[in-house]
Design an enzyme around this catalytic site. Structure first.
Site, PDB file in Angstrom:
ATOM      1  N   ASP A 246      10.873  38.091 -24.613  1.00 18.49           N
ATOM      2  CA  ASP A 246      11.185  37.179 -25.712  1.00 18.49           C
ATOM      3  C   ASP A 246      11.259  35.730 -25.236  1.00 18.49           C
ATOM      4  O   ASP A 246      10.746  34.824 -25.899  1.00 18.49           O
ATOM      5  CB  ASP A 246      12.517  37.576 -26.357  1.00 18.49           C
ATOM      6  CG  ASP A 246      12.897  36.636 -27.480  1.00 18.49           C
ATOM      7  OD1 ASP A 246      12.082  36.451 -28.414  1.00 18.49           O
ATOM      8  OD2 ASP A 246      13.999  36.055 -27.427  1.00 18.49           O
TER       9      ASP A 246
ATOM     10  N   GLU B 183      23.092  54.193 -20.170  1.00 18.90           N
ATOM     11  CA  GLU B 183      23.559  52.812 -20.106  1.00 18.90           C
ATOM     12  C   GLU B 183      22.701  51.996 -19.141  1.00 18.90           C
ATOM     13  O   GLU B 183      22.345  50.855 -19.441  1.00 18.90           O
ATOM     14  CB  GLU B 183      25.035  52.774 -19.696  1.00 18.90           C
ATOM     15  CG  GLU B 183      25.991  53.217 -20.789  1.00 18.90           C
ATOM     16  CD  GLU B 183      26.013  54.721 -21.070  1.00 18.90           C
ATOM     17  OE1 GLU B 183      26.626  55.112 -22.080  1.00 18.90           O
ATOM     18  OE2 GLU B 183      25.426  55.510 -20.294  1.00 18.90           O
TER      19      GLU B 183
ATOM     20  N   HIS C  80      27.862  59.271 -25.882  1.00 16.65           N
ATOM     21  CA  HIS C  80      29.293  59.040 -26.006  1.00 16.65           C
ATOM     22  C   HIS C  80      29.608  57.571 -25.729  1.00 16.65           C
ATOM     23  O   HIS C  80      28.922  56.921 -24.940  1.00 16.65           O
ATOM     24  CB  HIS C  80      30.067  59.889 -24.986  1.00 16.65           C
ATOM     25  CG  HIS C  80      30.049  61.339 -25.305  1.00 16.65           C
ATOM     26  ND1 HIS C  80      29.034  62.170 -24.908  1.00 16.65           N
ATOM     27  CD2 HIS C  80      30.923  62.107 -25.987  1.00 16.65           C
ATOM     28  CE1 HIS C  80      29.280  63.399 -25.336  1.00 16.65           C
ATOM     29  NE2 HIS C  80      30.417  63.393 -25.990  1.00 16.65           N
TER      30      HIS C  80
END
Length: 155
Positions: free
Chosen positions: A125, A111, A75
């Site tokens: 990265d 989350e 959601h």
């Protein structure tokens, strides 16, 4: 019973309309294992790409806000707080700990997990030119509170 499957076994988003609004919090973590020189460069801020710790924190926060865009059945929720902390563990590891909070009808575990993993990938990265053998590992929920299922704390 898996909540993301309907009676026909088809994937669907869970109806949270009748769930109570409660304060919810989740903490997740990830770990990066790297060469000692790589960890030192990240912590010391000497990477050519810039301040990897700051970039990773912001990336984790941004990722938490975009979780429902990345995980199909999550959601969209209003986050009241997201934090990302990165600490050195020994000479060859970094631990990323992300916390997400809301007052709502569904939890924030995804989350927090997305924030921790995205921050870890951002560090990879930023430092891959120094160390392509880095390993992102141990992505896991550490604790959660709120909601019908109650509290969880990893042993």
């Amino acid at each position: 019973m898996l909540t993301h499957l309907n009676t026909k076994g088809e994937a669907h988003i869970v109806d949270i309309g009748d769930k109570a609004v409660t304060r919810r919090r989740a903490v997740a973590q990830a770990r990066i294992i790297a060469k000692a020189e790589t960890v030192a460069a990240i912590i010391g801020g000497s990477l050519k790409k810039g301040d990897a710790l700051a970039v990773a924190r912001i990336a984790g926060i941004m990722a938490a806000k975009k979780t429902s865009d990345l995980i199909p059945l999550c959601h969209t929720i209003a986050l009241s707080k997201v934090s990302v902390d990165i600490e050195q563990e020994g000479v060859t590891a970094l631990v990323i700990r992300a916390a997400a909070e809301t007052i709502g009808q569904t939890g924030v575990e995804m989350e927090a997990l997305v924030a921790a993993s995205t921050a870890a990938l951002t560090l990879y990265d930023m430092a891959k030119a120094l160390d392509r053998e880095m390993v992102v590992t141990d992505i896991r929920l550490v604790q959660k509170s709120g909601g019908k299922s109650g509290d969880f704390v990893r042993a």
